[in-house]
Design an enzyme around this catalytic site. Sequence first.
Site, PDB file in Angstrom:
ATOM      1  N   SER A 274       0.867  -1.080   0.024  1.00 42.83           N
ATOM      2  CA  SER A 274       0.009  -0.036  -0.070  1.00 42.83           C
ATOM      3  C   SER A 274       1.017   1.160   0.064  1.00 42.83           C
ATOM      4  O   SER A 274       1.578   1.212  -0.749  1.00 42.83           O
ATOM      5  CB  SER A 274      -0.904  -0.008   1.063  1.00 42.83           C
ATOM      6  OG  SER A 274      -1.853   1.065   1.349  1.00 42.83           O
TER       7      SER A 274
ATOM      8  N   ASP B 285     -10.103  -4.133  -5.003  1.00 40.91           N
ATOM      9  CA  ASP B 285      -9.307  -3.091  -3.969  1.00 40.91           C
ATOM     10  C   ASP B 285     -10.435  -1.871  -3.716  1.00 40.91           C
ATOM     11  O   ASP B 285     -10.501  -1.204  -4.653  1.00 40.91           O
ATOM     12  CB  ASP B 285      -8.047  -2.939  -4.348  1.00 40.91           C
ATOM     13  CG  ASP B 285      -7.188  -2.317  -3.329  1.00 40.91           C
ATOM     14  OD1 ASP B 285      -7.740  -1.364  -2.362  1.00 40.91           O
ATOM     15  OD2 ASP B 285      -6.317  -2.476  -2.977  1.00 40.91           O
TER      16      ASP B 285
ATOM     17  N   HIS C  29      -8.467  -4.539  -0.284  1.00 42.57           N
ATOM     18  CA  HIS C  29      -7.236  -3.821   0.065  1.00 42.57           C
ATOM     19  C   HIS C  29      -6.577  -4.573   1.351  1.00 42.57           C
ATOM     20  O   HIS C  29      -5.276  -4.631   1.338  1.00 42.57           O
ATOM     21  CB  HIS C  29      -7.359  -2.379   0.283  1.00 42.57           C
ATOM     22  CG  HIS C  29      -6.256  -1.638   0.499  1.00 42.57           C
ATOM     23  ND1 HIS C  29      -5.435  -1.438  -0.418  1.00 42.57           N
ATOM     24  CD2 HIS C  29      -5.504  -0.813   1.626  1.00 42.57           C
ATOM     25  CE1 HIS C  29      -4.361  -0.716  -0.238  1.00 42.57           C
ATOM     26  NE2 HIS C  29      -4.426  -0.444   0.988  1.00 42.57           N
TER      27      HIS C  29
END
Length: 288
Positions: free
Chosen positions: A170, A235, A264
């Site tokens: 991320s 996501d 995610h």
Amino acid sequence: MNGLSFSELCCLFCCPPCPSRISAKLAFLPPEKTYDLISDEAGSRYSLHLTERAEWQYSQQELDNIEVFYTRTSKNNRIVCMFARCTQNAKFTILFSHGNAVDLGQMSSFYIGLGSRINCNIFSFDYSGYGASTGRPSEKNIYADIDAAWQALRTRYGISPQNIILYGQSIGTVPTIDLAARYEVGAVILHSPLMSGMRLAFPETNRTWFFDPFPSIDKVPKITSPVLVIHGTDDEVIDFSHGLTIYERCPRTVEPLWVEGAGHNDVELYGQYLRRLKQFISVELAVN
């Protein structure tokens, strides 16, 4: 122009370089600290004390295999580094840059579990303003943070670049890509990467503006190491299109892992996640 509406352009040029939608999506979110570093009487060595919020899942023996220390960045912040010895015969050490809303305490069980399963040791660090690291989180600081972690890993443990795998998850893909564009390493893993801040906040953006934060998309063509890209197709934070475009721009990609139906924060729960990592590290990198 460039896929942006008139109102969006007005917003950008009236209040750059921090459009509110970028700030809302990309604000750093350091959690309440879940650990402390306890120094010995000489003040030269530290042990890791985890709070209940860290949700440690292993025994004291595994905890004793985690070494923690401070190092100083070029921005004069003091960041915490963690070395988790997960296996006795590891060829690779993973330099792991974690996601946004966690700290090293919360990640420690995951590191032990992951490293033991893929036969790697794991080295990680808390960004400035996270956990017991000083300073405040910012784009400039996270680049300085990973530089300091890289130097600590290289000098303190004597690990060669070809035996280091950079892993970013991320927001952690931002410093990972920045470092990977400047050093050749054993491999790079980009887990739910973002192209840039503007492209995240305004999905139709197709160029890099001068005030665009986290412009990873312009750096990935400079990565000379093998790259594995991982992304969930559903996501909800960083759209799957970011991972796909990052994959297309990297010169030396291997077969990516697109996890059908994953969001995610749950890619690791799918069986193909560990299978793909094992295949990449134990088989594909072994023949390079």
